[in-house]
Design a protein around this motif. Structure first.
Motif, PDB file in Angstrom:
ATOM      1  N   VAL A 183     -22.659  23.343  90.975  1.00  0.00           N
ATOM      2  CA  VAL A 183     -23.577  24.304  90.376  1.00  0.00           C
ATOM      3  C   VAL A 183     -24.940  23.620  90.246  1.00  0.00           C
ATOM      4  O   VAL A 183     -25.096  22.682  89.469  1.00  0.00           O
ATOM      5  N   SER A 184     -25.896  24.091  91.037  1.00  0.00           N
ATOM      6  CA  SER A 184     -27.236  23.499  91.027  1.00  0.00           C
ATOM      7  C   SER A 184     -28.095  24.142  89.935  1.00  0.00           C
ATOM      8  O   SER A 184     -27.679  25.114  89.289  1.00  0.00           O
ATOM      9  N   MET A 197     -20.985  34.854  92.748  1.00  0.00           N
ATOM     10  CA  MET A 197     -22.130  34.185  93.355  1.00  0.00           C
ATOM     11  C   MET A 197     -21.620  33.310  94.494  1.00  0.00           C
ATOM     12  O   MET A 197     -20.770  32.439  94.277  1.00  0.00           O
ATOM     13  N   ASP A 198     -22.150  33.564  95.679  1.00  0.00           N
ATOM     14  CA  ASP A 198     -21.737  32.829  96.878  1.00  0.00           C
ATOM     15  C   ASP A 198     -20.219  32.882  97.012  1.00  0.00           C
ATOM     16  O   ASP A 198     -19.660  33.942  97.133  1.00  0.00           O
ATOM     17  N   SER A 256     -30.768  25.858  90.441  1.00  0.00           N
ATOM     18  CA  SER A 256     -31.107  27.228  90.854  1.00  0.00           C
ATOM     19  C   SER A 256     -29.931  28.170  90.609  1.00  0.00           C
ATOM     20  O   SER A 256     -30.129  29.340  90.261  1.00  0.00           O
ATOM     21  N   ASP A 257     -28.701  27.660  90.770  1.00  0.00           N
ATOM     22  CA  ASP A 257     -27.515  28.473  90.467  1.00  0.00           C
ATOM     23  C   ASP A 257     -27.457  28.812  88.979  1.00  0.00           C
ATOM     24  O   ASP A 257     -27.129  29.935  88.607  1.00  0.00           O
ATOM     25  N   LYS A 270     -29.858  31.555  88.349  1.00  0.00           N
ATOM     26  CA  LYS A 270     -29.305  32.834  88.812  1.00  0.00           C
ATOM     27  C   LYS A 270     -28.268  33.366  87.817  1.00  0.00           C
ATOM     28  O   LYS A 270     -28.229  34.560  87.533  1.00  0.00           O
ATOM     29  N   LEU A 271     -27.429  32.454  87.305  1.00  0.00           N
ATOM     30  CA  LEU A 271     -26.427  32.864  86.318  1.00  0.00           C
ATOM     31  C   LEU A 271     -27.100  33.396  85.060  1.00  0.00           C
ATOM     32  O   LEU A 271     -26.658  34.389  84.480  1.00  0.00           O
TER      33      LEU A 271
END
Length: 135
Positions: free
Chosen positions: A71-72, A98-99, A74-75, A78-79
């Protein structure tokens, strides 16, 4: 050496010292005001950052490591946005896709309850969710 200031005789040294003290007092008052302004804005920024931060429960952290889910930053952003969207729609517990990963999240607290990868999702039933967000 003496100078005439406002009709009185003062020594030049005294006049310079008094002016320096006035300037220092003015600068100190300005510094205090600037510090107070900074504290308020820092507090607001901190509260906003805490509010927008997605956290993981202990269970979710363990599952994330076990399932090798990366989990980056940016992830996480998004979350957080997905949690905001879920809250707008009145969703308490959300399934966020997500993805190749699925996150069960308490949208109000922005807290990830559990995480699954694509292989784990096959033939699984998601219960205790109020809605889903696909990003």
């Amino acid at each position: 050496m003496a100078d005439t200031i406002n009709g009185n005789y003062y020594r030049l040294n005294d006049a310079i010292i008094r002016q320096t003290e006035r300037l220092n007092n003015t600068n100190q008052n300005q510094t205090v005001n600037d510090t107070q302004k900074t504290d308020v804005s820092f507090k607001d920024l901190l509260n906003q950052q805490i509010k927008n931060t997605v956290t993981f429960t202990k269970h979710a952290s363990i599952r994330k490591e076990q399932r090798n889910i990366e989990v980056s930053d940016s992830d996480l952003e998004k979350l957080g946005d997905a949690c905001d969207k879920a809250q707008e729609k009145g969703i308490g517990n959300a399934l966020i896709m997500m993805d190749n990963s699925a996150f069960i999240v308490n949208a109000a607290d922005k807290r990830v309850i559990t995480v699954m990868d694509k292989n784990e999702m096959k033939n699984k039933l998601f219960n205790d969710i109020d809605g889903a967000v696909f990003i």
